[in-house]
Design a protein around this motif. Structure first.
Motif, mmCIF file in Angstrom:
data_model
loop_
_atom_site.group_PDB
_atom_site.id
_atom_site.type_symbol
_atom_site.label_atom_id
_atom_site.label_comp_id
_atom_site.label_asym_id
_atom_site.label_seq_id
_atom_site.Cartn_x
_atom_site.Cartn_y
_atom_site.Cartn_z
ATOM 1 N N SER A 70 -14.333 47.725 16.480
ATOM 2 C CA SER A 70 -13.255 48.280 15.659
ATOM 3 C C SER A 70 -13.466 47.844 14.211
ATOM 4 C CB SER A 70 -11.878 47.815 16.150
ATOM 5 O OG SER A 70 -11.671 46.448 15.847
ATOM 6 N N VAL A 71 -12.618 48.320 13.331
ATOM 7 C CA VAL A 71 -12.731 48.019 11.906
ATOM 8 C C VAL A 71 -12.062 46.703 11.520
ATOM 9 C CG1 VAL A 71 -12.935 50.457 11.267
ATOM 10 C CG2 VAL A 71 -10.665 49.367 11.309
ATOM 11 N N SER A 93 -17.251 43.713 14.667
ATOM 12 C CA SER A 93 -16.448 44.070 13.502
ATOM 13 C C SER A 93 -17.195 45.059 12.616
ATOM 14 C CB SER A 93 -16.128 42.798 12.705
ATOM 15 O OG SER A 93 -15.500 43.132 11.483
ATOM 16 N N ASP A 94 -16.600 46.224 12.429
ATOM 17 C CA ASP A 94 -17.115 47.251 11.523
ATOM 18 C C ASP A 94 -16.242 47.247 10.269
ATOM 19 O OD1 ASP A 94 -18.588 49.417 10.568
ATOM 20 O OD2 ASP A 94 -17.576 50.898 11.829
ATOM 21 N N PHE A 95 -15.962 46.021 9.802
ATOM 22 C CA PHE A 95 -14.979 45.838 8.727
ATOM 23 C C PHE A 95 -15.528 46.132 7.337
ATOM 24 C CE2 PHE A 95 -12.793 42.983 5.674
ATOM 25 C CZ PHE A 95 -11.551 43.588 5.713
ATOM 26 N N TRP A 96 -16.723 45.604 7.033
ATOM 27 C CA TRP A 96 -17.208 45.782 5.670
ATOM 28 C C TRP A 96 -18.674 46.103 5.638
ATOM 29 C CZ3 TRP A 96 -14.232 46.871 1.885
ATOM 30 C CH2 TRP A 96 -14.767 46.940 0.611
ATOM 31 N N HIS A 98 -16.079 48.953 5.035
ATOM 32 C CA HIS A 98 -15.042 49.351 5.989
ATOM 33 C C HIS A 98 -15.411 50.622 6.753
ATOM 34 C CE1 HIS A 98 -11.043 49.075 7.660
ATOM 35 N NE2 HIS A 98 -10.897 50.367 7.457
ATOM 36 N N GLY A 99 -15.604 50.461 8.075
ATOM 37 C CA GLY A 99 -15.870 51.597 8.948
ATOM 38 C C GLY A 99 -17.209 52.273 8.709
ATOM 39 N N PHE A 108 -15.095 58.004 12.182
ATOM 40 C CA PHE A 108 -14.149 57.266 11.337
ATOM 41 C C PHE A 108 -13.065 58.233 10.866
ATOM 42 C CE2 PHE A 108 -12.838 55.275 7.263
ATOM 43 C CZ PHE A 108 -12.449 54.046 7.757
ATOM 44 N N ILE A 114 -9.328 53.945 10.336
ATOM 45 C CA ILE A 114 -9.716 53.434 11.661
ATOM 46 C C ILE A 114 -10.784 54.336 12.273
ATOM 47 C CG2 ILE A 114 -7.469 52.368 12.148
ATOM 48 C CD1 ILE A 114 -6.793 54.880 13.848
ATOM 49 N N SER A 115 -11.431 53.818 13.308
ATOM 50 C CA SER A 115 -12.324 54.688 14.075
ATOM 51 C C SER A 115 -11.482 55.411 15.118
ATOM 52 C CB SER A 115 -13.413 53.870 14.781
ATOM 53 O OG SER A 115 -12.877 53.183 15.890
#
Length: 153
Positions: A70-71, A93-96, A98-99, A108, A114-115
């Motif tokens: 997830s993000v 984490s697909d945070f940075w 972001h996504g 996305f 969010i995804s």
């Protein structure tokens, strides 16, 4: 969503909730289930990740590694994994940026940040063996997922 069976996913390098860098290369000789969920700390996402954890041995028997993605940032993923009792499942984490990985896959949802909720089964070369997108409030059917994993073992 534009992903199709036989297509190759883009390479990725994401940190898991223990701050370990994860790439597809890490799982040579295995299939990988990329189980995207919109956000940690929500009930359907919790149920989705706990179903993967509860069936982890079935994934192992079928030469498959499930990964939750997830993000959310790594510290949030770590706290959430502890909170919901995950011991085996890795949360990525697909945070940075972001996504970024979800964007490359076309899943996305920019206006929500969010995804989508999507399961993608790939082999160790990144070739898509199966893909299914779900409505955001829909919990993926773990029995269906396990059947697909078994059929592609």
């Amino acid at each position: 969503m534009k992903l199709t069976k036989g297509e190759k996913i883009p390479e990725f390098k994401l940190s898991d909730h223990q701050e370990e860098e994860i790439t597809l290369e890490k799982f040579k000789g295995k299939n990988v289930l990329l189980s995207f969920h919109p956000l940690a700390w929500t009930s359907v996402c919790r149920n989705q990740m706990q179903a993967l954890e509860e069936n982890y041995d079935q994934f192992e028997k079928n030469n498959t590694v499930p990964l939750g993605i997830s993000v959310d940032p790594v510290p949030s993923k770590r706290a959430w994994a502890e909170d919901i009792g995950l011991e085996n499942l890795r949360l990525l984490s697909d945070f940075w940026p972001h996504g970024e990985f979800a964007s490359k896959l076309g899943i996305f949802i920019r206006e929500k940040g969010i995804s989508g909720r999507v399961n993608i089964l790939v082999n160790d070369q990144g070739e898509i063996l199966w893909v299914k997108e779900y409505d955001i409030p829909e919990l993926p059917d773990i029995d269906e997922v396990l059947k697909v994993v078994s059929d592609n073992a």
